[in-house]
Design a protein around this motif. Structure first.
Motif, PDB file in Angstrom:
ATOM      1  N   CYS A   1      -1.689   0.994   3.327  1.00 35.44           N
ATOM      2  CA  CYS A   1      -1.946   0.301   2.205  1.00 35.44           C
ATOM      3  C   CYS A   1      -2.419   0.704   0.801  1.00 35.44           C
ATOM      4  CB  CYS A   1      -3.222  -0.976   2.702  1.00 35.44           C
ATOM      5  SG  CYS A   1      -2.906  -1.488   4.064  1.00 35.44           S
TER       6      CYS A   1
ATOM      7  N   ASP B   1       1.120 -10.837   1.288  1.00 37.60           N
ATOM      8  CA  ASP B   1       0.818 -11.025   2.733  1.00 37.60           C
ATOM      9  C   ASP B   1      -0.876 -10.493   3.107  1.00 37.60           C
ATOM     10  OD1 ASP B   1       1.290 -10.735   5.453  1.00 37.60           O
ATOM     11  OD2 ASP B   1       2.685  -9.014   5.423  1.00 37.60           O
ATOM     12  N   ARG B   2      -1.153 -10.523   3.962  1.00 36.37           N
ATOM     13  CA  ARG B   2      -2.670 -10.390   4.772  1.00 36.37           C
ATOM     14  C   ARG B   2      -3.072  -9.023   4.321  1.00 36.37           C
ATOM     15  NH1 ARG B   2      -0.023 -11.421  10.094  1.00 36.37           N
ATOM     16  NH2 ARG B   2       0.746  -9.584  10.790  1.00 36.37           N
ATOM     17  N   GLU B   3      -2.347  -8.072   4.143  1.00 33.09           N
ATOM     18  CA  GLU B   3      -3.023  -6.850   3.738  1.00 33.09           C
ATOM     19  C   GLU B   3      -3.463  -6.463   2.428  1.00 33.09           C
ATOM     20  OE1 GLU B   3      -0.194  -3.308   2.129  1.00 33.09           O
ATOM     21  OE2 GLU B   3       1.052  -4.784   3.352  1.00 33.09           O
TER      22      GLU B   3
ATOM     23  N   ARG C   1      -4.897 -13.219   8.419  1.00 26.87           N
ATOM     24  CA  ARG C   1      -5.154 -12.565   9.777  1.00 26.87           C
ATOM     25  C   ARG C   1      -5.288 -13.269  10.796  1.00 26.87           C
ATOM     26  NH1 ARG C   1      -8.433  -8.369   6.689  1.00 26.87           N
ATOM     27  NH2 ARG C   1      -7.119  -7.129   5.787  1.00 26.87           N
TER      28      ARG C   1
END
Length: 184
Positions: free
Chosen positions: A95, A123-125, A147
């Motif tokens: 990440c 996105d969730r990252e 998430r």
């Protein structure tokens, strides 16, 4: 531009050489020797697209032989297509950090005011306190995929798992929670 796209493009180039391999190599040299600064590319692209802009932040990684490639990219979404504006090659696997994301956004904000940004999809990252605080401070509306294990604060402060609330949503439906919420 990937090799397959470049091969297709080289078929349409009118060079003296009739061998397609030679056309491909000549086109590849042209593209690699003609660097266009990302700021100029961004200004050109956004000049063609009416605002306010919907942006997307994404990261992709793969290996080219044994060389890892990890790219963080900020794009504008236009007619369902994400067009890259700014990107960073990350020197590591995994990440990105909030500093990398802030750098990309600051490069855009040097060219356009935050009021021209309709929203940022990610996105969730990309859920991190520093990054989300930065977006809030710059008044940038964002949409983030969550998430499965994330919990969100309700109006009275208790944390709930959104997956329980989202089971009845149909494709393209949204669940909007007004105001600031705690995420845990």
């Amino acid at each position: 531009m990937n090799g397959q796209s470049l091969s297709k493009l080289s078929l349409h180039c009118r060079y003296k050489s009739v061998r397609k391999e030679a056309s491909y190599r000549r086109l590849k040299r042209f593209i690699t020797r003609l660097p266009i600064p990302q700021e100029k590319l961004c200004t050109f692209i956004l000049g063609l697209i009416p605002g306010p802009y919907e942006l997307a932040l994404d990261r992709t990684n793969w290996e080219f032989g044994k060389t890892p490639i990890n790219i963080l990219m900020l794009s504008v979404i236009f007619k369902g297509l994400a067009i890259p504006l700014f990107w960073i090659l990350l020197p590591h696997k995994g990440c990105s950090g909030p500093d990398d994301r802030i750098e990309l956004m600051e490069r855009l904000l040097a060219l356009r005011d935050s009021s021209t940004i309709q929203s940022l999809v990610m996105d969730r990252e990309f859920i991190s306190p520093d990054w989300l605080t930065y977006l809030n401070m710059r008044n940038i509306c964002f949409h983030v995929r969550l998430r499965n294990n994330i919990k969100i604060g309700r109006a009275k402060g208790e944390l709930i798992a959104p997956k329980n609330e989202l089971n009845d949503l149909k494709p393209h439906d949204a669940w909007h929670l007004p105001g600031h919420r705690q995420i845990g």
